[in-house]
Design a protein around this motif. Sequence first.
Motif, PDB file in Angstrom:
ATOM      1  N   TYR A 197      20.588  35.463  22.006  1.00  0.00           N
ATOM      2  CA  TYR A 197      21.835  35.735  21.355  1.00  0.00           C
ATOM      3  C   TYR A 197      22.366  37.285  21.628  1.00  0.00           C
ATOM      4  O   TYR A 197      23.594  37.353  21.773  1.00  0.00           O
ATOM      5  N   ILE A 198      21.290  38.145  21.645  1.00  0.00           N
ATOM      6  CA  ILE A 198      21.745  39.550  21.837  1.00  0.00           C
ATOM      7  C   ILE A 198      22.284  39.799  23.307  1.00  0.00           C
ATOM      8  O   ILE A 198      23.332  40.527  23.460  1.00  0.00           O
ATOM      9  N   ALA A 199      21.347  39.240  23.943  1.00  0.00           N
ATOM     10  CA  ALA A 199      21.916  39.506  25.813  1.00  0.00           C
ATOM     11  C   ALA A 199      23.345  38.826  25.855  1.00  0.00           C
ATOM     12  O   ALA A 199      24.068  39.484  26.636  1.00  0.00           O
ATOM     13  N   GLU A 200      23.462  37.906  25.425  1.00  0.00           N
ATOM     14  CA  GLU A 200      24.945  37.275  25.580  1.00  0.00           C
ATOM     15  C   GLU A 200      25.863  38.237  24.711  1.00  0.00           C
ATOM     16  O   GLU A 200      27.117  38.135  25.306  1.00  0.00           O
ATOM     17  N   HIS A 201      25.571  38.632  23.612  1.00  0.00           N
ATOM     18  CA  HIS A 201      26.591  39.572  23.011  1.00  0.00           C
ATOM     19  C   HIS A 201      26.770  40.885  24.139  1.00  0.00           C
ATOM     20  O   HIS A 201      27.857  41.257  24.062  1.00  0.00           O
ATOM     21  N   ILE A 202      25.679  41.398  24.402  1.00  0.00           N
ATOM     22  CA  ILE A 202      25.811  42.324  25.449  1.00  0.00           C
ATOM     23  C   ILE A 202      26.515  42.150  26.611  1.00  0.00           C
ATOM     24  O   ILE A 202      27.554  42.823  27.079  1.00  0.00           O
ATOM     25  N   ASP A 203      26.479  40.935  27.227  1.00  0.00           N
ATOM     26  CA  ASP A 203      27.256  40.353  28.249  1.00  0.00           C
ATOM     27  C   ASP A 203      28.676  40.185  27.872  1.00  0.00           C
ATOM     28  O   ASP A 203      29.696  40.579  28.851  1.00  0.00           O
ATOM     29  N   ILE A 204      28.861  39.680  26.681  1.00  0.00           N
ATOM     30  CA  ILE A 204      30.551  39.584  26.221  1.00  0.00           C
ATOM     31  C   ILE A 204      31.267  41.034  26.362  1.00  0.00           C
ATOM     32  O   ILE A 204      32.157  41.258  26.661  1.00  0.00           O
ATOM     33  N   GLN A 205      30.492  41.824  25.626  1.00  0.00           N
ATOM     34  CA  GLN A 205      30.961  43.220  25.584  1.00  0.00           C
ATOM     35  C   GLN A 205      31.063  43.938  26.844  1.00  0.00           C
ATOM     36  O   GLN A 205      32.238  44.598  27.023  1.00  0.00           O
ATOM     37  N   ARG A 206      30.268  43.716  27.724  1.00  0.00           N
ATOM     38  CA  ARG A 206      30.632  44.077  29.078  1.00  0.00           C
ATOM     39  C   ARG A 206      31.877  43.414  29.668  1.00  0.00           C
ATOM     40  O   ARG A 206      32.403  44.025  30.443  1.00  0.00           O
ATOM     41  N   LYS A 207      31.894  42.299  29.599  1.00  0.00           N
ATOM     42  CA  LYS A 207      33.433  41.666  30.097  1.00  0.00           C
ATOM     43  C   LYS A 207      34.690  42.082  29.625  1.00  0.00           C
ATOM     44  O   LYS A 207      35.629  42.242  30.285  1.00  0.00           O
ATOM     45  N   TYR A 208      34.416  42.435  28.144  1.00  0.00           N
ATOM     46  CA  TYR A 208      35.774  42.892  27.630  1.00  0.00           C
ATOM     47  C   TYR A 208      36.030  44.330  28.309  1.00  0.00           C
ATOM     48  O   TYR A 208      37.037  44.658  28.494  1.00  0.00           O
ATOM     49  N   LYS A 209      34.809  45.139  28.416  1.00  0.00           N
ATOM     50  CA  LYS A 209      35.119  46.411  29.096  1.00  0.00           C
ATOM     51  C   LYS A 209      35.458  46.255  30.571  1.00  0.00           C
ATOM     52  O   LYS A 209      36.482  46.896  30.948  1.00  0.00           O
ATOM     53  N   ASP A 210      35.343  45.330  31.252  1.00  0.00           N
ATOM     54  CA  ASP A 210      35.522  44.998  32.680  1.00  0.00           C
ATOM     55  C   ASP A 210      37.202  44.875  32.521  1.00  0.00           C
ATOM     56  O   ASP A 210      37.882  45.273  33.169  1.00  0.00           O
ATOM     57  N   TYR A 211      37.300  43.902  31.634  1.00  0.00           N
ATOM     58  CA  TYR A 211      38.875  43.587  31.680  1.00  0.00           C
ATOM     59  C   TYR A 211      39.637  44.752  31.301  1.00  0.00           C
ATOM     60  O   TYR A 211      40.777  45.055  31.980  1.00  0.00           O
ATOM     61  N   GLN A 212      39.372  45.715  30.458  1.00  0.00           N
ATOM     62  CA  GLN A 212      39.907  46.894  29.968  1.00  0.00           C
ATOM     63  C   GLN A 212      40.160  47.843  31.092  1.00  0.00           C
ATOM     64  O   GLN A 212      41.194  48.406  31.432  1.00  0.00           O
ATOM     65  N   THR A 213      39.088  47.915  31.909  1.00  0.00           N
ATOM     66  CA  THR A 213      39.331  48.769  33.055  1.00  0.00           C
ATOM     67  C   THR A 213      40.105  48.100  34.279  1.00  0.00           C
ATOM     68  O   THR A 213      40.864  49.074  34.575  1.00  0.00           O
ATOM     69  N   ASP A 214      40.133  46.929  34.211  1.00  0.00           N
ATOM     70  CA  ASP A 214      41.068  46.358  35.426  1.00  0.00           C
ATOM     71  C   ASP A 214      42.457  46.589  34.973  1.00  0.00           C
ATOM     72  O   ASP A 214      43.150  47.117  35.755  1.00  0.00           O
ATOM     73  N   LYS A 215      42.862  46.410  33.858  1.00  0.00           N
ATOM     74  CA  LYS A 215      44.066  46.543  33.430  1.00  0.00           C
ATOM     75  C   LYS A 215      44.681  47.969  33.619  1.00  0.00           C
ATOM     76  O   LYS A 215      45.757  48.234  33.956  1.00  0.00           O
ATOM     77  N   ASN A 216      43.688  48.789  33.189  1.00  0.00           N
ATOM     78  CA  ASN A 216      43.970  50.382  33.254  1.00  0.00           C
ATOM     79  C   ASN A 216      44.249  50.657  34.817  1.00  0.00           C
ATOM     80  O   ASN A 216      44.994  51.624  35.348  1.00  0.00           O
ATOM     81  N   LEU A 217      43.457  50.215  35.620  1.00  0.00           N
ATOM     82  CA  LEU A 217      43.686  50.371  37.142  1.00  0.00           C
ATOM     83  C   LEU A 217      44.801  49.990  37.738  1.00  0.00           C
ATOM     84  O   LEU A 217      45.651  50.432  38.394  1.00  0.00           O
TER      85      LEU A 217
END
Length: 424
Positions: free
Chosen positions: A399-419
């Motif tokens: 459960y915790i690993a998947e939560h970390i993975d979800i947070q990473r994907k949100y950050k990746d999305y935000q980074t891509d939009k900024n680029l």
Amino acid sequence: MKLDRLHVDTVVIGAGQAGVAMSEHLTRLGISHVVLEKNRIAEAWRTRRWDSLVANGPCWHDRFPNMEFNADPDAFVHHDQVAEYFEQYASKFNLPIHTGVTVNKVYKSPNQLGYTIETSQGMLYAQHIVSATGAFQKPVIPTIAPKQPEFYQIHSDQYKNPQQLPEGGVLVIGAGSSGVQIADELNRAGKKVYLSVGRHERPPRTYRNRDNVWWLGVLGGWGFMRTDTGPLKGFAVSGAHGGINVDFRVLAQQGITLLGSTQAFAGQVVEFKDNLKHNLDEADTALLAFYDEADAYIQNNGLDLPAEPQARQLLPDPECVTQPLLALDLAAQNISSVIWASGFGYDFSWLQVDAFDECNKPIHKQGISPQRGVYFLGLPYLTGRGSSFIWGVWHDAKYIAEHIDIQRKYKDYQTDKNLLKYSA
């Protein structure tokens, strides 16, 4: 791998059952990480257990899903075999575990995202921290214990075998699994044993040809969450001697003197609350309610499991219950040892983040702390009763690993939009 100045997504602290489980899930998700362990993998299973201890659950159940024990599935394996299991598990999945590394301090990195981890082998940097140091960090002996006793006094964490104790009787304080099993072992070794019994649960080891772990599964007991905030009740269940039902009245028949909850020490005189019968009766009431629920489940599901009417036949109260001792003079009774099976406390002094209450207990919801990027794993009732058990911590880690993975994907999305915005 050199640790000094290493940048990874996640650092896991502790390589017991929680840390090994966490690393497996992070590896599966492709998340860069390391596990830091100050001793060896599963060190507590190796050196912080008494010599004869076996697992409290049969190994068909008390394991990770992706590897079985090399033993009879119904066996309660020795603690050394449990440690070997985790060692082999880490090797099988090629987990990035670094042993002999002490974590001195973890704190929010100044002027940048993520966390700084100061260790005996240098500084590391990570976006996420998982504390997998478990629930048995610091043995707790209550403040009522004498500071300079005239007798041999240890915590159950220090107990190894009957031979380490001096000649004379023993007072064991605590009615959970450790206290019950230690008292039973000492009694079988010929020691005169007194056992202080607080509030507790004593589920049957087996009922109607099914182990307690199976019943907890089908009746939904593993997901049970505590609603009170008081001390944890003792959980008197044992895998010793091939797995036996714990019955305090049977222990009394075998020569152990039962006492109520320990209240105070005055020199070598110990005072006890007059609550022994209440504690036993309360546990009996819960046990009979469990039998009712189990019988109803069998009937409703049409299962062909043998009836066990004798399980409901409670033994009469022994003399130590009907005429309880409220004070015990250790010297007069030749009691030379006191063993505190009084549980453990937390030590998160190394984790310097805003994720603790005024009593320095972790604040979290299913392991997720209010400090973004900080997680706890291996604590009692993290997501339910199963969280302290081998199989349960594996699911909590997922459960915790998947939560970390979800947070990473949100950050990746935000980074891509900024680029994209910047390049436009």
